[in-house]
Design an enzyme around this catalytic site. Structure first.
Site, PDB file in Angstrom:
ATOM      1  N   HIS A 195       0.822  -1.213   0.000  1.00 48.87           N
ATOM      2  CA  HIS A 195       0.000   0.000   0.000  1.00 48.87           C
ATOM      3  C   HIS A 195       0.857   1.265   0.000  1.00 48.87           C
ATOM      4  O   HIS A 195       0.634   2.196   0.770  1.00 48.87           O
ATOM      5  CB  HIS A 195      -0.992  -0.012   1.171  1.00 48.87           C
ATOM      6  CG  HIS A 195      -1.886  -1.195   1.155  1.00 48.87           C
ATOM      7  ND1 HIS A 195      -2.894  -1.353   0.225  1.00 48.87           N
ATOM      8  CD2 HIS A 195      -1.891  -2.328   1.907  1.00 48.87           C
ATOM      9  CE1 HIS A 195      -3.485  -2.525   0.417  1.00 48.87           C
ATOM     10  NE2 HIS A 195      -2.893  -3.131   1.422  1.00 48.87           N
ATOM     11  N   GLN A 244      -6.081   0.369  -4.795  1.00 47.47           N
ATOM     12  CA  GLN A 244      -5.816  -0.054  -3.414  1.00 47.47           C
ATOM     13  C   GLN A 244      -4.360  -0.443  -3.179  1.00 47.47           C
ATOM     14  O   GLN A 244      -3.812  -0.252  -2.103  1.00 47.47           O
ATOM     15  CB  GLN A 244      -6.735  -1.237  -3.070  1.00 47.47           C
ATOM     16  CG  GLN A 244      -6.692  -1.733  -1.650  1.00 47.47           C
ATOM     17  CD  GLN A 244      -6.615  -3.239  -1.571  1.00 47.47           C
ATOM     18  OE1 GLN A 244      -5.611  -3.849  -1.899  1.00 47.47           O
ATOM     19  NE2 GLN A 244      -7.720  -3.853  -1.148  1.00 47.47           N
TER      20      GLN A 244
END
Length: 292
Positions: A195, A244
């Protein structure tokens, strides 16, 4: 309203899912199907593998996905969720639970995601750390002062935020955060800077796989990590699922939004109890339980 939630990487343990395999014929069929799809015995790794095996990203992610999805299918007692969410990898489990993705397609995407992430980790040696006891915004501001790649990755609950970056970035950020009053900064045992912008090579590979996969309209809203908002449009879901990989998981805001929209009961399907603990810290008044 009942909410199903699904864990991400870090919840794995040796023996995960074996009770399901031993006690449910349908579960056994799904596990064996997974072995065929993946081209190796994931069940052997899950049931009998060493901790070191289970920590390898290309094993961890499909293992957690399988445990979560099969537990939900076998043990949800006929309850239909009003909303679903998953933490990082868990978003794929949530999409299967909401019938937006088939089990087979979900597993293939998870495997492709895991392999792409593992390659990105080799390209860019990096890691993650958890910051305890500091305001989220303060952590973000301090990370922005570091002359290395380091940024918030998982907004887990108030006072707990994971950061991702190069090893030098994590070292410099850790020193600055502790100097500014963080209670603890602990390196996590993960393969790379999930991430964060360092996952861009994996994002590009995953995007190609997602675009080739059939997504349907889910049976209930899916609260996505990228926005923390409920989504039902398959095209928006696909876009957010791709984004994401390089953006932070907005878990705190996700749970807050779910409660604002009527969630009163959260059921975590899959290994571990991590999400149950986080949800209790985010919204103390809701009912939380786990099924595995």
């Amino acid at each position: 309203m009942t909410t199903f939630v699904f864990p991400g990487q870090g919840a794995q343990f040796t023996g995960m899912g074996k009770d399901l395999y031993d006690n449910h014929q349908e579960a056994r069929t799904m596990f064996e199907q997974a072995n065929e799809i993946l081209g190796f015995s994931i069940t052997n790794k899950m049931f009998f593998g060493a901790d070191a095996d289970l920590k390898e990203t290309h094993i961890t992610q499909p293992a957690i996905f399988l445990h979560s999805v099969i537990a939900c299918k076998m043990l949800n007692e006929g309850v239909i969720p009003n909303m679903v969410a998953g933490h990082s990898l868990g978003e794929f489990s949530a999409l299967v639970a909401a019938s937006a993705l088939s089990f087979e397609d979900g597993l293939r995407l998870v495997s492709q995601r895991a392999n792409a992430m593992q390659k990105a980790c080799v390209l860019n040696p990096s890691g993650m750390a958890v910051v305890m006891g500091m305001d989220d915004d303060q952590v973000k501001v301090i990370c922005e002062t570091i002359d290395e790649v380091v940024a918030p990755a998982n907004y887990n609950c108030p006072g707990q935020l994971a950061i991702s970056g190069t090893f030098k970035g994590l070292e410099l950020a850790g020193e600055a955060l502790k100097a500014a009053g963080a209670k603890r900064v602990l390196l996590l045992n993960v393969g790379g800077a999930f991430h964060s912008p360092l996952m861009l090579p994996a994002q590009e590979e995953l995007a190609q796989a997602i675009e080739k996969t059939n997504f349907k309209t889910p049976i209930c809203p899916v609260y996505q990590n990228y926005t923390a908002q409920p989504e039902t449009d398959p095209e928006v879901i696909k876009k957010n699922l791709i984004l994401q990989l390089t953006a932070p998981v907005l878990w705190t805001k996700t749970i807050q939004n779910m409660v604002e929209n009527g969630a009163t009961q959260f059921i975590e399907f899959g290994p571990g109890e991590v999400l149950q603990g986080l949800i209790k810290k985010i919204e103390a008044g809701v009912e939380v339980r786990g099924v595995r």
